[in-house]
Design a protein around this motif. Structure first.
Motif, short mmCIF file in Angstrom:
data_model
loop_
_atom_site.label_atom_id
_atom_site.label_comp_id
_atom_site.label_asym_id
_atom_site.label_seq_id
_atom_site.Cartn_x
_atom_site.Cartn_y
_atom_site.Cartn_z
N VAL A 281 73.87 29.87 -7.53
CA VAL A 281 72.64 29.08 -7.52
C VAL A 281 72.72 27.88 -8.45
O VAL A 281 72.06 26.86 -8.21
CB VAL A 281 71.43 29.98 -7.85
CG1 VAL A 281 71.39 30.34 -9.34
CG2 VAL A 281 70.13 29.33 -7.40
N SER A 282 73.55 27.93 -9.48
CA SER A 282 73.67 26.78 -10.39
C SER A 282 74.33 25.59 -9.73
O SER A 282 74.29 24.47 -10.27
CB SER A 282 74.44 27.19 -11.65
OG SER A 282 75.74 27.63 -11.31
N GLU A 283 74.94 25.78 -8.56
CA GLU A 283 75.55 24.68 -7.82
C GLU A 283 74.55 23.99 -6.89
O GLU A 283 74.92 23.07 -6.15
CB GLU A 283 76.74 25.19 -7.02
CG GLU A 283 77.87 25.72 -7.89
CD GLU A 283 79.03 26.31 -7.10
OE1 GLU A 283 80.07 26.56 -7.71
OE2 GLU A 283 78.87 26.53 -5.87
N HIS A 284 73.30 24.41 -6.93
CA HIS A 284 72.28 23.88 -6.01
C HIS A 284 71.03 23.48 -6.78
O HIS A 284 69.91 23.83 -6.40
CB HIS A 284 71.96 24.92 -4.93
CG HIS A 284 73.16 25.39 -4.17
ND1 HIS A 284 73.74 24.63 -3.17
CD2 HIS A 284 73.92 26.51 -4.28
CE1 HIS A 284 74.79 25.28 -2.69
NE2 HIS A 284 74.92 26.41 -3.35
N MET A 285 71.23 22.73 -7.87
CA MET A 285 70.11 22.38 -8.75
C MET A 285 69.05 21.55 -8.03
O MET A 285 67.89 21.53 -8.44
CB MET A 285 70.62 21.62 -9.98
CG MET A 285 71.58 22.42 -10.86
SD MET A 285 70.91 24.01 -11.43
CE MET A 285 69.56 23.47 -12.48
N GLN A 286 69.42 20.90 -6.93
CA GLN A 286 68.46 20.04 -6.23
C GLN A 286 67.30 20.84 -5.63
O GLN A 286 66.23 20.28 -5.39
CB GLN A 286 69.17 19.21 -5.15
CG GLN A 286 69.58 19.97 -3.90
CD GLN A 286 70.88 20.76 -4.06
OE1 GLN A 286 71.47 20.79 -5.14
NE2 GLN A 286 71.33 21.39 -3.00
N VAL A 287 67.49 22.13 -5.38
CA VAL A 287 66.42 22.92 -4.76
C VAL A 287 65.52 23.60 -5.80
O VAL A 287 64.48 24.15 -5.44
CB VAL A 287 66.97 24.01 -3.81
CG1 VAL A 287 67.94 23.41 -2.79
CG2 VAL A 287 67.61 25.17 -4.56
N TRP A 288 65.92 23.57 -7.07
CA TRP A 288 65.18 24.33 -8.08
C TRP A 288 63.70 23.93 -8.17
O TRP A 288 62.83 24.81 -8.22
CB TRP A 288 65.87 24.22 -9.44
CG TRP A 288 67.06 25.12 -9.59
CD1 TRP A 288 68.15 25.17 -8.77
CD2 TRP A 288 67.30 26.10 -10.61
NE1 TRP A 288 69.05 26.12 -9.22
CE2 TRP A 288 68.55 26.70 -10.36
CE3 TRP A 288 66.58 26.51 -11.72
CZ2 TRP A 288 69.10 27.69 -11.16
CZ3 TRP A 288 67.11 27.51 -12.55
CH2 TRP A 288 68.35 28.08 -12.26
N PRO A 289 63.35 22.63 -8.20
CA PRO A 289 61.92 22.30 -8.31
C PRO A 289 61.08 22.89 -7.17
O PRO A 289 60.00 23.45 -7.42
CB PRO A 289 61.92 20.76 -8.28
CG PRO A 289 63.26 20.38 -8.82
CD PRO A 289 64.20 21.44 -8.29
#
Length: 338
Positions: A281-289
């Protein structure tokens, strides 16, 4: 500056991890440089991925270095700041590690983030409204991508990831089946987390028995599976999977002590034209918000009511971590430091 107790990785496990792999030390906290922030940690997160980092082997992330503070998510309060964006009293989430204090570069991307504790308790930012929750969101939304009416299954169902997965999947109109260990956890899954059914894996120790339980719980087959465990549970899921089903592969805790995890029927992946995707999941920071907004809303609405297991004091972290690996925790495993 305050005295800081830390837990280091002292030596690597030979097979099963033990308390003797860790070492408790105390050091002076260094004076702040310009742009740095001193954080007093209130809670430390314990997560299964940490076991893989203890090994000196090829994986998706570098091994935990010996003699250094164990990696780990933390939430806490800024007690001193030499950075314009942070002020004493700010509540923050970061990756402070297994220690009571951390000195953080306030400009380092993703290292420290202010959080609002008016509607979401501080500790939740290490669980359902943090990395585990976003993990559940990404696996469900971006990989499984279910349609209303489909059946989805998750192993480790009552942990922080599984709890969030259930609420997110129910919000999308899915039939949600969990796999957890013991009658108390299964009752919690169905009575409080919203699972339609929960299978006690302790009653189904082999592929044949687990497959029968999945058939009963998933009469229309399995369209999506969120994998945290591996081993015979994955084999059983493959036997019940529908054509064009999807598996989000997040963890393989059954193999963290070095056991091999061969598949019994890999041809089913082809027969069912399945999609299997591993992710970090740390490779997909763009979806976190987007993910965190939905998760926080579910908490505020009372649709996501996670449970926590809390150990007291930094010295309790190794034993609590080993208990987590054996499923002794109930919900999110934390260490309370304040």
């Amino acid at each position: 500056m305050p005295r800081n107790q830390q837990i280091l990785l002292d030596n690597r496990p030979q097979g099963e991890a033990t308390v003797s792999n860790f070492k408790l030390v105390a050091v002076d906290t260094p004076a702040l440089q310009e742009g740095q922030v001193l954080v007093r940690h209130h809670y430390l997160s314990l997560d299964p991925y940490m076991r893989g980092r203890m090994n000196d082997s090829k994986s998706y992330a570098a091994s935990q270095p010996l003699g250094e503070v164990m990696i780990g998510g933390t939430v806490g309060e800024v007690v001193e700041s030499r950075h314009a964006k942070f002020a004493p009293g700010d509540k923050v989430v970061g990756m402070g590690g297994w220690q009571e204090y951390s000195v953080v570069d306030g400009d380092a991307p993703g290292m420290l983030r202010k959080v609002d504790t008016k509607h979401v308790p501080l500790s939740y930012y290490l669980g359902t409204v943090g990395m585990p929750g976003v993990t559940a969101w990404y696996g469900l939304v971006k990989i499984i991508n279910p349609k209303a009416g489909e059946t989805v299954v998750v192993s480790a169902a009552t942990g922080a990831v599984g709890s969030a997965f259930a609420a997110l999947a129910k919000a999308r109109g899915c039939r949600v089946v969990g796999i957890a260990g013991g009658p108390e956890k299964c009752a919690y899954a169905t009575n409080e987390l919203g699972f339609d059914e929960c299978i006690d894996y302790k009653l189904h120790p082999d592929v044949k028995s687990m497959s029968k339980a999945l058939k009963d719980a998933c009469p229309n087959g399995i369209d999506g599976y969120f994998e945290n465990v591996g081993g015979h549970i994955l084999d059983a899921v493959l036997l019940r999977a529908n054509a064009f089903s999807r598996i989000a592969m997040c963890g393989m805790i059954a193999g963290y002590d070095g056991q091999s995890l061969p598949l019994q029927n890999p041809a089913l992946i082809l027969v069912n034209r399945m999609k299997i995707e591993g992710f970090i999941v740390s490779e997909h920071m763009q979806v976190w918000p987007e993910a965190l907004t939905e998760l926080a809303t579910l908490v505020a609405q009372g649709k996501l009511r996670p449970r926590e297991t809390i150990a007291q004091g930094i010295e309790s972290a190794p034993q609590a971590f080993l208990g987590l690996l054996k499923g002794k925790n109930f919900g999110k495993q934390l260490v309370k430091l304040v």
